[in-house]
Design a protein around this motif. Structure first.
Motif, PDB file in Angstrom:
ATOM      1  N   ALA A  39       0.770  -1.142   0.176  1.00 21.26           N
ATOM      2  CA  ALA A  39       0.061   0.138   0.094  1.00 21.26           C
ATOM      3  C   ALA A  39       0.924   1.309  -0.051  1.00 21.26           C
ATOM      4  O   ALA A  39       0.566   2.180  -0.767  1.00 21.26           O
ATOM      5  CB  ALA A  39      -0.893  -0.109   1.127  1.00 21.26           C
ATOM      6  N   GLU A  40       1.954   1.303   0.636  1.00 21.33           N
ATOM      7  CA  GLU A  40       2.746   2.538   0.849  1.00 21.33           C
ATOM      8  C   GLU A  40       4.039   2.355  -0.253  1.00 21.33           C
ATOM      9  O   GLU A  40       4.647   3.220  -0.201  1.00 21.33           O
ATOM     10  CB  GLU A  40       3.396   2.565   2.256  1.00 21.33           C
ATOM     11  N   ARG A  41       4.125   1.486  -1.056  1.00 22.09           N
ATOM     12  CA  ARG A  41       4.944   1.256  -2.038  1.00 22.09           C
ATOM     13  C   ARG A  41       6.339   1.326  -1.276  1.00 22.09           C
ATOM     14  O   ARG A  41       7.594   1.746  -1.926  1.00 22.09           O
ATOM     15  CB  ARG A  41       4.922   2.147  -3.107  1.00 22.09           C
ATOM     16  N   LYS A  42       6.528   0.426  -0.309  1.00 22.91           N
ATOM     17  CA  LYS A  42       7.928   0.393   0.344  1.00 22.91           C
ATOM     18  C   LYS A  42       8.576  -0.861  -0.129  1.00 22.91           C
ATOM     19  O   LYS A  42       8.057  -1.722  -0.641  1.00 22.91           O
ATOM     20  CB  LYS A  42       7.663   0.115   1.788  1.00 22.91           C
ATOM     21  N   PRO A  43       9.973  -0.639  -0.331  1.00 15.67           N
ATOM     22  CA  PRO A  43      10.737  -1.654  -0.983  1.00 15.67           C
ATOM     23  C   PRO A  43      10.513  -2.915   0.036  1.00 15.67           C
ATOM     24  O   PRO A  43      10.567  -2.899   1.358  1.00 15.67           O
ATOM     25  CB  PRO A  43      12.159  -1.149  -0.672  1.00 15.67           C
TER      26      PRO A  43
END
Length: 382
Positions: A298-302
């Motif tokens: 959802a947060e486009r975190k790696p």
């Protein structure tokens, strides 16, 4: 001495090796296969009649592919002794919470665990048993069984040169079961570790790293120099592992304690931290990693996956979709390390556990005496 393969040889997961001598029957590990749906392929290939006739289960460590079927065994006829180290016993319930049914977990909670100590021999019937530190996790052991002059060496999961955990030398055997989780991988541990640290340096805004609670989490803490975050549910277990100094490499405990004390805490629903977030367990199948991986999407975190990725797991789906990356972090032997272990052991017959048949056939080209043919259901006599 007779060896029965109930899982983990000719396949990955559900490691379970039966040993018989005279009237004594025991099992070395009782794991589950997290890549299989819940059903026959998930549990060891052993019948209720065989379980009822089994005198004891020895668990080498508390990862799901070695202890996840403990409650299932109790539900399906086993009523014998359960032996493992105190450290493995303290981690078992957390593993079963993630990988067993509620009924199986409840049954395992009622079992009286008999603790064994690495380096302290014991007997089951006419079988003499030695154990030693495996280098894989706190409380993890290899097993060496002797009866009437015949010798079986079972690695469980081992790391011959871990910078964090200590491994003891194994005695010679007539049949030797190697930890072949990494198959033909020849990349040395230092190179793998360097790749992980460089990846983290390239993602200074933080990343999510799913990891087993015991073993690899501690080794990642030792490796990572950038900010670290953990889920609060991991604190007590990690502190306990770090305090178990006799299982650790000399001089590492103080560094680990300092890093754990400085770790940030992340809870489900909070914004993901600007740190390497270690969260357990099972690549999103269970534990806080389930929420962390969903939030990372959802947060486009790696996301960095560093170990075995079970088929069908959220981590597997993210990897396939290009939303996660994978770099193997070394917590099992490479091929050169396994070849050295087999040569030092001197066993004329070698089996590979924790790998499929194709991988075993490939290993047989390098490791003399390795028999790639055995599979669940097979019997080998030594």
């Amino acid at each position: 001495m007779k060896i029965r393969i109930h899982g983990g040889v000719g396949e990955k997961g559900r490691t379970c090796i039966g040993v018989e001598h005279g009237s004594t029957r025991l099992l070395l590990d009782v794991g589950v296969d997290t890549s299989a749906p819940r059903g026959p392929g998930y549990y060891p290939a052993i019948s209720p009649e065989e379980l009822a006739a089994t005198e004891a289960i020895i668990v080498t460590h508390a990862h799901e592919d070695h202890v996840g079927a403990l409650g299932w065994c109790l539900a399906n006829g086993f009523s014998g002794r359960v032996l493992m180290t105190a450290e493995a016993a303290s981690e078992t319930d957390a593993t079963l919470l993630a990988y067993a049914t509620a009924e199986e977990r409840a049954l395992a909670q009622t079992a009286k665990i008999e603790t064994i100590e690495a380096g302290k021999p014991f007997r089951l019937g006419r079988i003499a048993i030695e154990t030693g530190r495996s280098g894989h996790v706190v409380g993890g052991v290899w097993c060496h069984l002797t009866a009437d002059g015949r010798r079986l060496g079972y690695c469980g999961d081992v790391v011959p040169a871990s910078p964090v955990f200590a491994m003891d030398r194994m005695p010679p055997s007539d049949l030797f079961l190697l930890d072949a989780s990494y198959g033909e991988d020849r990349v040395p541990a230092w190179e793998r570790g360097l790749a992980v640290t460089r990846w983290l340096e390239a993602h200074p805004g933080g990343a999510v790293l799913p990891t087993p609670l015991s073993g690899r989490s501690v080794e990642l803490i030792a490796l990572i120099d950038s900010p670290i975050a953990i889920h609060p549910s991991m604190q007590a277990s990690l502190a306990q592992q770090i305090a178990a100094g006799s299982w650790l490499a000399p001089g590492i405990a103080d560094e680990l304690s300092r890093k754990l004390a400085g770790a940030l805490l992340w809870r489900e629903g909070e914004t993901l931290p600007k740190a390497a977030l270690l969260c357990h367990d099972g690549m999103g199948l269970a534990g806080p990693s389930a929420a962390a991986l969903a939030q990372a999407q959802a947060e486009r975190k790696p996301v960095l996956l560093t170990g075995h990725v079970p088929k069908g797991s959220p981590g597997d789906a993210m990897l396939a979709a290009g939303k996660a990356q994978w770099l193997r972090f070394p917590t099992h032997p490479t091929l050169p390390e396994n070849a050295a272990l087999a040569a030092a052991n001197g066993a004329p017959v070698v089996l590979a556990h924790s790998c499929d048949a194709a991988t075993a056939r490939a290993l047989a080209r390098t490791i003399p005496g390795l028999n790639p043919a055995p599979k669940p259901g097979d019997i080998i006599e030594i």
